[in-house]
Design an enzyme around this catalytic site. Structure first.
Site, short mmCIF file in Angstrom:
data_model
loop_
_atom_site.label_atom_id
_atom_site.label_comp_id
_atom_site.label_asym_id
_atom_site.label_seq_id
_atom_site.Cartn_x
_atom_site.Cartn_y
_atom_site.Cartn_z
N HIS A 251 -1.56 0.24 -9.85
CA HIS A 251 -2.18 -0.75 -8.95
C HIS A 251 -2.63 -2.00 -9.75
CE1 HIS A 251 -4.60 -1.20 -4.96
NE2 HIS A 251 -4.19 -2.37 -5.41
N GLU B 214 -5.11 7.18 -4.75
CA GLU B 214 -5.23 6.54 -6.07
C GLU B 214 -6.51 6.97 -6.76
OE1 GLU B 214 -4.77 2.30 -5.67
OE2 GLU B 214 -2.69 2.49 -5.05
N ARG C 273 0.86 -1.17 0.00
CA ARG C 273 0.00 0.00 0.00
C ARG C 273 0.90 1.22 0.00
NH1 ARG C 273 -3.54 -2.56 -1.86
NH2 ARG C 273 -5.62 -2.94 -1.01
N1 LIG Z 1 -0.92 -4.32 -5.40
C1 LIG Z 1 -1.98 -5.11 -5.31
O1 LIG Z 1 -2.81 -5.18 -6.21
C2 LIG Z 1 -2.16 -5.96 -4.08
C3 LIG Z 1 -2.80 -7.21 -4.17
C4 LIG Z 1 -2.93 -7.97 -3.00
C5 LIG Z 1 -2.43 -7.49 -1.80
N2 LIG Z 1 -1.86 -6.27 -1.74
C6 LIG Z 1 -1.25 -5.73 -0.51
O2 LIG Z 1 -0.15 -6.58 -0.15
C7 LIG Z 1 0.06 -6.54 1.25
C8 LIG Z 1 0.13 -7.97 1.80
O3 LIG Z 1 -1.07 -8.66 1.59
P1 LIG Z 1 -1.24 -10.15 2.14
O4 LIG Z 1 -2.45 -10.69 1.51
O5 LIG Z 1 0.07 -10.86 2.02
O6 LIG Z 1 -1.54 -9.86 3.68
P2 LIG Z 1 -1.20 -10.79 4.92
O7 LIG Z 1 -2.07 -10.32 6.01
O8 LIG Z 1 -1.25 -12.21 4.52
O9 LIG Z 1 0.34 -10.43 5.25
C9 LIG Z 1 0.74 -9.23 5.83
C10 LIG Z 1 1.97 -9.57 6.70
O10 LIG Z 1 2.54 -8.36 7.18
C11 LIG Z 1 2.99 -8.60 8.51
N3 LIG Z 1 3.14 -7.36 9.25
C12 LIG Z 1 2.21 -6.71 10.01
N4 LIG Z 1 2.75 -5.62 10.56
C13 LIG Z 1 4.04 -5.57 10.14
C14 LIG Z 1 5.11 -4.68 10.37
N5 LIG Z 1 4.96 -3.59 11.15
N6 LIG Z 1 6.27 -4.93 9.79
C15 LIG Z 1 6.44 -6.01 9.00
N7 LIG Z 1 5.48 -6.90 8.75
C16 LIG Z 1 4.28 -6.68 9.31
C17 LIG Z 1 1.93 -9.52 9.09
O11 LIG Z 1 2.44 -10.24 10.20
C18 LIG Z 1 1.62 -10.41 7.92
O12 LIG Z 1 2.40 -11.59 7.96
C19 LIG Z 1 -1.08 -5.70 1.80
O13 LIG Z 1 -0.63 -4.39 1.98
C20 LIG Z 1 -2.13 -5.73 0.70
O14 LIG Z 1 -2.93 -4.60 0.81
C21 LIG Z 1 -1.70 -5.50 -2.88
O1 LIG Z 2 -6.99 -5.24 -2.38
C1 LIG Z 2 -6.75 -5.93 -3.35
O2 LIG Z 2 -7.25 -7.06 -3.54
C2 LIG Z 2 -5.74 -5.48 -4.32
O3 LIG Z 2 -5.13 -4.30 -3.90
C3 LIG Z 2 -6.33 -5.40 -5.71
O4 LIG Z 2 -7.39 -4.51 -5.82
P1 LIG Z 2 -8.15 -4.33 -7.24
O5 LIG Z 2 -9.32 -5.26 -7.21
O6 LIG Z 2 -8.53 -2.91 -7.25
O7 LIG Z 2 -7.21 -4.71 -8.31
#
Ligand SMILES: NC(=O)c1ccc[n+]([C@@H]2O[C@H](COP(=O)([O-])OP(=O)(O)OC[C@H]3O[C@@H](n4cnc5c(N)ncnc54)[C@H](O)[C@@H]3O)[C@@H](O)[C@H]2O)c1
Ligand SMILES: O=C(O)[C@H](O)COP(=O)(O)O
Length: 606
Positions: free
Chosen positions: A343, A323, A294
């Protein structure tokens, strides 16, 4: 009156959920489904849930529910949905059009572009039963309004994990080899082989910051590229890391050691602007950063400064604090050493088909009145119970937040919650336990935690939770409750009790939640806002000095208390602050003569 908590070892030996002759029960999470924990009560909960979800009849003449889809949803999901619902696809609606269309819908399925605001729920006037988010983040849905209107929100938390990881790897490679810049140069008719010499990935150290679902998938793939992978995640399991050949390190070790960083932590108050001037100053010169988590976890201006200084050689960003971002004057977009994507982490055909199926399954289940493990909010508790427990709900969440914020880098393994209540075993603790877990997990994960999924989420993270209800005297439903964590170490040593656990206790007075004990120290703090804690020698001058340090940074103090118990002539002082305390001020406070240690609770309650 508080009755002291029985020993933990005794609790953990009792069978989950089984009342014992001593008036205790424990709910160690050894069962796979929430429905297994309190079978009889859960039937009632299911009825309440079904009634809430299905309170109005379906809106079409054939009796099948109407599901409105406002963004492109993968075909397999749409086809599946058509088997049990009347599907209306209406893309690109304006807010006014959505407010009109929603009146005819039983459920709504969206991605992140549709803003499901309070007005949408108001327009639906209680007729909208389910909102499905085809993805993880539900920040475009007003969850408070959804709950108020008895509308269940479900999401698709797993189907885009691999897509996000693959995008991270794509950006990592593009970053190392200047792919975007070289492509742009060729499109401009140039042949600049000398300008775009890259760096190799093999044998380089990659630090995965946040070793959850996406982070561990990135780690697995980076190992395949021959990289040395380390990870910083205070809550990650050693076993999981070891199994992937990844070494868990501290934040500072990661900063000092890595050539590349890949960010995968959730956006929480604790991770906000985690990559700031301080962090960049500790990085190896020439490091490269990929962010598909994020936008808010990076301080954009600080990254721009680090790029200017050459501390960071290049960055690849998929996500932005706002965004779409404002292009004009943006400190990062358009820089020669920064590559950006809009994104796109979850945007693969496969992931979109996967999230479509995942969300449709959850929506169909919910419309059928079944519990969904993907529920994001769930009004499962009867309104009268909710009303009675409301002030304790805030206390429970605040205790969870406070306890987890006291944990040091090494994390914790188990949670113990003790309730002192005149009702003894008759106290329905599900909601309070869920709120403790919510307070804890929402500090450390992206998952939205509620009554439906709290136990499952805790279990999936390998956390053991034990509960004890101790019969107390008094009029109110709960005299006090405490949360203790079996943690290796605390950021604030005074928070560790005699048994070596991080311990916080609280109560509700006049409808307001208060923290009443931290470790062995009595305190009296309203559970709200941010609180600076100091353990100090009982001597004059300390309060004034700290007040001046805060005033220097324009940090307003809204209350101040000093712990009543003087253990070895020490006290715990708590100062409520209205704004962030800069890291250097915190450090300066820690060095005030007579202050033995200090820490900050961030955003404990509303
Ligand atoms: N760009 C995209 O389209 C997209 C898609 C999916 C997920 N995401 C983002 O990716 C990230 C991870 O998603 P996920 O599904 O793996 O989540 P998740 O909850 O499985 O993993 C997050 C991890 O971060 C750790 N964490 C929490 N606080 C922390 C800190 N202060 N320092 C280090 N680690 C810490 C947690 O222990 C956990 O293991 C999120 O920010 C999510 O919003 C983005
Ligand atoms: O939160 C999510 O699942 C990801 O950031 C992706 O979001 P999107 O559906 O807007 O691609």
């Amino acid at each position: 009156m508080l009755v002291s908590a029985p020993r933990l070892s005794r609790l953990q030996s009792s069978f989950p959920g089984t009342p014992t002759p001593t008036g205790m029960h424990s709910a160690a999470l050894t069962r796979p489904r929430i429905s297994g924990i309190y079978p009889a009560r859960n039937q009632v909960a299911k009825r309440v849930f079904r009634k809430t979800i299905m309170s109005a009849g379906a809106k079409s003449p054939d009796g099948r529910p109407v599901v409105l889809i406002t963004e492109k949803l993968g075909d397999p999901g749409v086809e599946m949905l058509k088997q049990s619902a009347n599907v209306v696809v209406a893309l690109g609606l304006s807010a006014a059009e959505l407010n009109e269309k929603i009146k005819g819908a039983d459920a709504l399925i969206v991605r992140s572009a549709t803003k499901v605001t309070r007005e949408v729920f108001e327009a639906a006037n209680g007729g909208l039963k389910v909102v499905g988010r085809a993805g993880v983040g539900v920040d475009n849905v007003d969850l408070g309004a959804a709950t108020e209107y008895g509308c269940l929100v479900v999401n698709a938390p797993t189907a885009n994990t691999v897509a996000a990881a693959e995008h991270g790897i794509a950006l990592l490679c593009a970053l190392a080899r200047n792919v975007s810049q070289a492509d742009a140069s060729m499109r401009a008719g140039k042949w600049e082989r000398g300008k775009y010499v890259g760096v190799s990935l093999v044998d380089k150290t990659l630090a995965i910051m946040g070793f959850g679902k996406v982070g561990s998938e990135v780690g697995r793939r980076a190992k395949g590229l021959g990289m040395e992978v380390i990870a910083y995640d205070p809550y990650a399991s050693e076993d999981k890391a070891r199994a992937l050949g990844v070494q868990l390190v501290t934040f500072d070790e990661a900063l000092a050691k890595a050539d590349f960083f890949s960010l995968h932590m959730p956006m929480t108050p604790g991770t906000k602007k985690m990559f700031n001037d301080d962090a960049f100053a500790k990085m190896k010169k020439g490091a490269r950063i990929v962010n598909v988590a994020r936008g808010g976890v990076i301080d954009d201006d600080a990254l721009a400064r680090a790029l200017d200084a050459g501390v960071v050689a290049a960055a690849a960003l998929d996500v932005f604090e706002e965004e779409p971002p404002k292009w004009e004057g943006h400190p990062l977009i358009g820089r020669p050493n920064v590559i950006t994507t809009p994104h796109l982490g979850a945007s693969t055909q496969e992931a979109q088909e996967g999230v479509a199926i995942e969300v449709v399954e959850a929506v169909v289940e919910a419309l059928a009145g079944k519990l969904s493990a993907n529920a994001v909010n769930a009004p499962m508790v009867a309104p009268e119970v909710l009303r009675e427990l409301q002030p304790y709900v805030v206390l429970a969440e605040g205790l969870g937040k406070a306890a987890v914020q006291l944990v040091a880098d090494q994390g914790f393994a188990d949670i113990n919650v003790t309730y002192s209540s005149p009702r003894g075993d008759d106290l329905d603790t599900r909601l309070l336990r869920a709120m403790v877990i919510k307070g804890i997990l929402e500090e450390i994960t992206t998952s939205t935690v509620n009554l439906v999924n709290a136990d499952l989420l805790a279990k999936s993270r390998g956390l053991r939770i034990s509960e004890v209800t101790v019969r107390s005297e008094g009029e109110s439903v709960l005299s006090s409750m405490s949360v203790s964590l079996g943690a290796g170490k605390s950021r604030f040593s005074a928070a560790v009790d005699k048994t070596g656990r991080i311990y916080v206790e609280g109560t509700v007075r006049n409808g307001r939640p208060y923290l009443t004990k931290i470790g062995g120290f009595d305190v009296d703090l309203s559970v709200e806002g941010s609180i600076l804690l100091c353990r100090q020698r009982d001597q004059p001058g300390i309060v004034g000095t700290i007040g001046m340090l805060l005033a220097r940074d324009n940090v307003n103090i809204n209350f101040m208390t000093v712990g009543r118990t003087a253990r070895n002539e020490e006290a715990v002082m708590a100062i409520g602050v209205d704004s962030e305390v800069p890291a250097d001020t915190l450090m300066a406070i820690g060095m005030v003569k007579g202050v033995l240690e200090s820490t900050l609770f961030k955003e404990l309650g509303a």
